[in-house]
Design a protein around this motif. Structure first.
Motif, PDB file in Angstrom:
ATOM      1  N   GLY A  68       0.862  -1.302   0.019  1.00 39.67           N
ATOM      2  CA  GLY A  68      -0.090   0.117   0.041  1.00 39.67           C
ATOM      3  C   GLY A  68       0.808   1.263   0.154  1.00 39.67           C
ATOM      4  N   ARG A  69       2.156   1.070  -0.047  1.00 42.28           N
ATOM      5  CA  ARG A  69       3.058   2.411  -0.032  1.00 42.28           C
ATOM      6  C   ARG A  69       4.047   2.398  -1.353  1.00 42.28           C
ATOM      7  NH1 ARG A  69       0.371   5.631   3.103  1.00 42.28           N
ATOM      8  NH2 ARG A  69      -0.299   4.630   5.013  1.00 42.28           N
ATOM      9  N   VAL A  70       4.223   3.695  -1.688  1.00 41.29           N
ATOM     10  CA  VAL A  70       5.353   3.849  -2.623  1.00 41.29           C
ATOM     11  C   VAL A  70       6.637   3.544  -1.972  1.00 41.29           C
ATOM     12  CG1 VAL A  70       6.596   5.409  -4.213  1.00 41.29           C
ATOM     13  CG2 VAL A  70       4.129   5.509  -4.110  1.00 41.29           C
ATOM     14  N   VAL A  71       7.257   2.492  -2.259  1.00 40.51           N
ATOM     15  CA  VAL A  71       8.482   1.946  -1.873  1.00 40.51           C
ATOM     16  C   VAL A  71      10.004   2.194  -2.519  1.00 40.51           C
ATOM     17  CG1 VAL A  71       7.112   0.416  -0.216  1.00 40.51           C
ATOM     18  CG2 VAL A  71       8.259  -0.311  -2.399  1.00 40.51           C
ATOM     19  N   GLY A  72       9.707   2.471  -3.924  1.00 45.16           N
ATOM     20  CA  GLY A  72      10.887   2.566  -5.009  1.00 45.16           C
ATOM     21  C   GLY A  72      10.603   3.406  -5.891  1.00 45.16           C
ATOM     22  N   VAL A  73      11.880   4.040  -6.606  1.00 39.10           N
ATOM     23  CA  VAL A  73      11.745   4.584  -7.887  1.00 39.10           C
ATOM     24  C   VAL A  73      12.808   4.315  -8.524  1.00 39.10           C
ATOM     25  CG1 VAL A  73      11.984   6.965  -8.756  1.00 39.10           C
ATOM     26  CG2 VAL A  73      10.525   6.606  -6.575  1.00 39.10           C
ATOM     27  N   LEU A  74      12.826   4.051  -9.745  1.00 37.38           N
ATOM     28  CA  LEU A  74      13.849   3.584 -10.567  1.00 37.38           C
ATOM     29  C   LEU A  74      13.865   4.592 -11.867  1.00 37.38           C
ATOM     30  CD1 LEU A  74      16.234   1.429 -11.462  1.00 37.38           C
ATOM     31  CD2 LEU A  74      14.430   0.345 -12.714  1.00 37.38           C
ATOM     32  N   GLY A  75      15.195   4.991 -12.136  1.00 40.39           N
ATOM     33  CA  GLY A  75      15.197   5.866 -13.331  1.00 40.39           C
ATOM     34  C   GLY A  75      16.317   5.327 -14.422  1.00 40.39           C
ATOM     35  N   TRP A  76      15.916   5.535 -15.449  1.00 38.61           N
ATOM     36  CA  TRP A  76      16.934   5.118 -16.496  1.00 38.61           C
ATOM     37  C   TRP A  76      16.989   6.507 -17.465  1.00 38.61           C
ATOM     38  CZ3 TRP A  76      18.679   0.181 -17.038  1.00 38.61           C
ATOM     39  CH2 TRP A  76      19.581  -0.238 -18.260  1.00 38.61           C
ATOM     40  N   ASN A  77      18.194   6.976 -17.383  1.00 37.60           N
ATOM     41  CA  ASN A  77      18.281   8.247 -18.024  1.00 37.60           C
ATOM     42  C   ASN A  77      17.093   9.240 -17.817  1.00 37.60           C
ATOM     43  OD1 ASN A  77      20.650   7.579 -19.380  1.00 37.60           O
ATOM     44  ND2 ASN A  77      19.634   6.477 -20.943  1.00 37.60           N
ATOM     45  N   ALA A  78      16.721   9.540 -16.609  1.00 38.86           N
ATOM     46  CA  ALA A  78      15.682  10.409 -16.135  1.00 38.86           C
ATOM     47  C   ALA A  78      15.817  10.733 -14.724  1.00 38.86           C
ATOM     48  CB  ALA A  78      14.276   9.545 -16.112  1.00 38.86           C
ATOM     49  N   THR A  84      12.220  13.916  -8.684  1.00 39.13           N
ATOM     50  CA  THR A  84      10.897  14.525  -8.168  1.00 39.13           C
ATOM     51  C   THR A  84      10.075  13.192  -7.341  1.00 39.13           C
ATOM     52  OG1 THR A  84      10.799  16.139  -9.997  1.00 39.13           O
ATOM     53  CG2 THR A  84       8.566  15.373  -9.248  1.00 39.13           C
ATOM     54  N   LEU A  85      10.313  12.315  -8.005  1.00 38.36           N
ATOM     55  CA  LEU A  85       9.600  10.869  -7.447  1.00 38.36           C
ATOM     56  C   LEU A  85      10.226  10.595  -5.828  1.00 38.36           C
ATOM     57  CD1 LEU A  85       9.155   8.911 -10.838  1.00 38.36           C
ATOM     58  CD2 LEU A  85       7.298   9.946  -9.713  1.00 38.36           C
ATOM     59  N   ARG A  86      11.264  10.812  -5.872  1.00 42.27           N
ATOM     60  CA  ARG A  86      11.901  10.392  -4.641  1.00 42.27           C
ATOM     61  C   ARG A  86      11.072  10.962  -3.271  1.00 42.27           C
ATOM     62  NH1 ARG A  86      14.631  12.901  -0.506  1.00 42.27           N
ATOM     63  NH2 ARG A  86      16.412  11.579   0.622  1.00 42.27           N
ATOM     64  N   ARG A  87      10.273  12.136  -3.419  1.00 44.34           N
ATOM     65  CA  ARG A  87       9.744  12.553  -2.232  1.00 44.34           C
ATOM     66  C   ARG A  87       8.424  11.551  -1.902  1.00 44.34           C
ATOM     67  NH1 ARG A  87      11.194  15.788   1.289  1.00 44.34           N
ATOM     68  NH2 ARG A  87       9.660  15.152   2.738  1.00 44.34           N
ATOM     69  N   LEU A  88       8.137  10.888  -2.785  1.00 45.71           N
ATOM     70  CA  LEU A  88       6.901   9.717  -2.595  1.00 45.71           C
ATOM     71  C   LEU A  88       7.428   8.932  -1.370  1.00 45.71           C
ATOM     72  CD1 LEU A  88       5.863   9.235  -6.019  1.00 45.71           C
ATOM     73  CD2 LEU A  88       4.746  10.640  -4.633  1.00 45.71           C
ATOM     74  N   ILE A  89       8.542   8.601  -1.726  1.00 48.71           N
ATOM     75  CA  ILE A  89       9.194   7.406  -0.621  1.00 48.71           C
ATOM     76  C   ILE A  89       9.508   8.055   0.585  1.00 48.71           C
ATOM     77  CG2 ILE A  89      11.185   5.706   0.036  1.00 48.71           C
ATOM     78  CD1 ILE A  89      11.516   5.880  -3.239  1.00 48.71           C
ATOM     79  N   VAL A  90       9.845   9.273   0.625  1.00 47.03           N
ATOM     80  CA  VAL A  90      10.159  10.019   2.024  1.00 47.03           C
ATOM     81  C   VAL A  90       8.770  10.293   2.726  1.00 47.03           C
ATOM     82  CG1 VAL A  90      10.968  12.246   2.948  1.00 47.03           C
ATOM     83  CG2 VAL A  90      12.331  10.969   1.303  1.00 47.03           C
ATOM     84  N   ASP A  91       7.652  10.545   1.977  1.00 47.40           N
ATOM     85  CA  ASP A  91       6.535  10.891   2.619  1.00 47.40           C
ATOM     86  C   ASP A  91       5.620   9.606   2.757  1.00 47.40           C
ATOM     87  OD1 ASP A  91       7.219  13.564   2.346  1.00 47.40           O
ATOM     88  OD2 ASP A  91       5.814  13.819   0.625  1.00 47.40           O
TER      89      ASP A  91
END
Length: 110
Positions: A68-78, A84-91
């Motif tokens: 039920g939570r955002v736990v990871g973000v992966l970027g490939w040349n982004a 920007t998405l990192r904040r979702l994990i922190v929050d």
């Protein structure tokens, strides 16, 4: 990144903040002309949502949801999108609320 998070936590503790130091795990690598960045964790069975670009285009950002939570973000040349998405994990953002939002557009990336 970790040194910045440590400094913020140390300052907070000096000012009375009792929250434990819990940095978001992070790694990045440059492989030839590809930058790969990841924040958070990527557990087996996690939900995956591509939120920017496409793997076939050679640049994309993806988010992972688990329990039920955002736990990871992966970027490939982004890099901007991942930052920007990192904040979702922190929050500890809700995966359901996040999954219901539109994909990132250039206007939403800081």
């Amino acid at each position: 990144m970790n040194d910045t998070e440590q400094a913020i936590a140390a300052a907070g503790h000096l000012l009375g903040d009792v929250a434990p130091f819990a940095p978001v795990p992070y790694f990045w690598t440059d492989q030839c002309e590809t930058r790969i960045q990841a924040y958070g964790i990527f557990p087996p069975g996690a939900d995956l949502r591509i939120v920017y670009g496409a793997p076939s285009d050679g640049h994309f950002a993806a988010a992972y949801g688990h329990h039920g939570r955002v736990v990871g973000v992966l970027g490939w040349n982004a890099p901007r999108q991942v930052r920007t998405l990192r904040r979702l994990i922190v929050d500890r953002a809700s995966w359901a609320a996040f999954a219901a939002t539109p994909a990132l557009s250039p206007a939403t990336v800081k």
